[in-house]
Design an enzyme around this catalytic site. Structure first.
Site, short mmCIF file in Angstrom:
data_model
loop_
_atom_site.label_atom_id
_atom_site.label_comp_id
_atom_site.label_asym_id
_atom_site.label_seq_id
_atom_site.Cartn_x
_atom_site.Cartn_y
_atom_site.Cartn_z
N SER A 244 0.80 -1.22 0.00
CA SER A 244 0.00 0.00 0.00
C SER A 244 0.83 1.28 0.00
O SER A 244 0.33 2.34 -0.37
CB SER A 244 -0.94 0.01 1.22
OG SER A 244 -0.22 -0.18 2.41
N ASP A 534 -3.28 8.17 7.83
CA ASP A 534 -4.13 7.26 8.60
C ASP A 534 -3.23 6.44 9.52
O ASP A 534 -2.04 6.73 9.66
CB ASP A 534 -5.02 6.39 7.71
CG ASP A 534 -4.23 5.39 6.85
OD1 ASP A 534 -3.03 5.19 7.11
OD2 ASP A 534 -4.83 4.82 5.92
N HIS A 537 -0.30 4.82 7.13
CA HIS A 537 0.24 5.39 5.90
C HIS A 537 0.55 6.88 6.06
O HIS A 537 -0.03 7.56 6.90
CB HIS A 537 -0.75 5.18 4.75
CG HIS A 537 -1.14 3.75 4.56
ND1 HIS A 537 -2.29 3.21 5.13
CD2 HIS A 537 -0.54 2.74 3.90
CE1 HIS A 537 -2.38 1.93 4.81
NE2 HIS A 537 -1.33 1.61 4.07
#
Length: 569
Positions: A244, A534, A537
């Protein structure tokens, strides 16, 4: 004499009556010519995501309509991909971003389509088929419409001297009356004749080109193969592998994806809409592509034709180096990413030939960020992987799978690789919020895997350099760079270094941003004030800082080459 006078009187009355009738018809025609045109029609687009219909002016482009609809989406609503014209029993017509929306009538409806309408699975590409309209025959192509518009504009220009002279008021508005049409001159007729001849010649040329289109395409392809502009000395593709931290939207097209970021507020800072990137804006590969003068590298699963000679992004959120880290089919694990790379290599070879493909892939840069989820999964799920292996054995499996993929890419021509080290995993807001000791400190039992992984990766890269001729690499010390920003956040322009911008719970570390997994969540006013967007990340600002270090940093943070040097090698 009286009889002759009566006849003359009767004829005079008839002529007067005829003149009055002609003048009445002329006034009626003038009133029709100068009457204001009816307002243009509007188009209705059925927005299933909003549960209502949106209206747009005639001539609106599909890309603008999609952008406007996405801005009105509720939190958690599926992201609109494109607009299609649909009719029962007919093949749908898809509108590209630059296509003008068209109302085909006859029970055709304009309708939005999202990822969920396709079940999250990438659909096969197909050619559009424009249906016939009743009483109108086949619609002309965009090229024909454009050609007609150019000729009509030219015709209007060459005949303007012979056009009716429109009287104009002082404010530039058009009056209700126009001057009488002059007689049609020989020059006027000649210009019209020339215009029709030109129209005929251009139409014949266009028809001839369409008839010989396959041969023309083959000729152009042959010319490109002889002079492949993509393989110039300055063109360096970028291929991206990982999770991610590097994803650009592949998970949007996976039916049962383990995680997605295709909803608000992801993407709010730069793109102004969610793209599938786990950040408020761009991620590290986006900045690296910019520094290398490349476009955004598209995700592999994104439908459409892409310039694959610029590179491809295979990264998938929640993916690991080990296939067993996540349920099968929920992510693109590293081994599957390597398979997708082979598919791309074959596509490039079909386009350029084996020799030019080998040359292109040897110049390309291969970026890796993998392993985070392999080490987090045993702590955040019911996985029993760590019970079957020692820490050293488990790290060895992750590194072993990674080096296997590196060797496979090397066999396909790859020579220049970039690796991002493991960050201080236990210090992520997500792990702080999950820390059972309640102190809010880093979860040290997770961070120990980061250190073991980084040491093993450095040794593996040194060994690969001795085994593989021409193998070059860059190792970015992400661990130190991120740790510095967590501890001394204000030094790097951040107001918060431990608390996330978006989420809920302690440190906003619970992964509920955008309503994922929880109805309520908190969102900061300015993501640029935060290091983390978040619970796991980074913000775009943090990604930008780290990308600059990777591009032009000194040997304290990236070695033996920084990326700027590696691109030039």
């Amino acid at each position: 004499m009286a009889h002759i006078g009566l006849v003359l009187k009767t004829r005079a009355e008839n002529l007067l009556s005829l003149w009055i009738h002609i003048m009445a018809e002329r006034q009626e025609e003038d009133s029709k010519v100068n009457s204001p045109p009816p307002p243009p029609p509007f188009l209705e687009v059925i927005c299933k995501s909003l549960g209502k219909t949106s209206r747009f002016a005639a001539g609106t482009k599909a890309g603008f309509a999609v952008s406007l609809i996405n801005r009105k989406l509720d939190v958690g609503a599926p992201f609109v991909l494109h607009i299609e014209a649909v009719k029962d029993g007919e093949e749908p017509i898809s509108f590209g971003p630059d296509a003008v929306l068209v109302d085909y009538g006859n029970d055709w409806k304009l309708q939005t389509f999202t990822v969920l309408d396709y079940g999250g699975v990438r659909q096969a590409e197909h050619f559009q088929r424009i249906p016939k309209q009743l009483g109108a025959g086949r619609q002309p192509s965009a090229g024909c419409i454009h050609l007609k518009a150019v000729i009509m504009a030219w015709l209007k220009n060459v005949t303007k001297d012979n056009s009716p002279c429109t009287l104009q008021s002082s404010d530039g508005s058009r009056p209700a009356k126009t001057a009488t049409n002059p007689g049609i001159s020989f020059l006027y007729m000649a210009k019209i004749l020339v215009a029709f001849v030109l129209l005929f010649v251009l139409g014949a040329s266009f028809t001839l080109a369409l008839e010989n289109l396959p041969r023309l395409i083959l000729f152009i392809n042959s010319f490109i193969l002889l002079f492949p502009t993509c393989c110039s000395s300055k063109h360096i593709p970028l291929f991206i592998f990982g999770d991610s931290y590097f994803e650009a939207g592949n998970n949007n097209y996976i039916r049962n994806a383990f995680g997605r970021a295709n909803f608000w507020p992801y993407g709010e800072t730069f793109f102004k809409y969610p793209t599938g990137r786990f950040s408020d804006g761009r991620v590290i590969p986006d900045f690296i592509a910019e520094y290398a003068k490349l476009p955004f590298i598209p995700p592999y699963l994104q439908p459409g034709n892409h310039q694959i000679t610029d590179g491809v992004n295979f990264a998938s959120g929640a993916a690991g180096a080990l296939a067993q880290t996540r349920p099968a089919g929920s992510v693109i694990d590293l081994n599957t990413q390597a398979i997708y790379f082979k598919n791309v290599e074959r596509q490039i070879s079909q386009k350029l030939g084996d020799k030019e493909t080998k040359k292109l892939l040897s110049k390309a840069i291969y970026m890796f960020n993998i392993g985070i989820n392999d080490y987090l999964a045993p702590f955040t799920t019911n996985s029993s992987l760590l019970q079957a292996y020692s820490r050293k054995e488990y790290v060895g499996m992750v590194i072993g799978n990674t080096t296997t993929v590196i060797k496979e890419i090397y066999r396909n021509g790859g020579r220049k690789f970039v690796f991002v080290s493991m960050g201080p995993l236990g210090c992520l807001p997500y792990l702080r919020a999950s820390n059972k000791n309640g102190t809010g400190g880093c979860m040290d039992e997770v961070t120990v895997f980061s250190k073991l992984h980084n040491s093993a990766l450095i040794e593996a890269l040194k060994e690969l350099q001795t085994q593989l001729r021409g193998f070059k690499y860059s190792y970015f010390d992400f661990y130190t760079s991120l740790s510095e920003r967590i501890k001394r956040h204000s030094k790097y322009g951040f107001e918060k270094g431990k608390v996330a911008c978006c989420g809920s719970g302690p440190y906003r570390g619970i992964l509920s941003c955008g309503g994922r997994g929880a109805e309520e969540y908190q969102l900061c006013d300015n993501p640029s004030d935060y290091l983390f967007f978040d619970g796991g990340h980074l913000t775009e600002k943090a990604n930008n800082q780290l990308a600059k270090l990777m591009w032009s940093g000194n040997s304290n943070v990236i070695w033996p080459y920084n990326l700027k040097t590696l691109f030039q090698e």
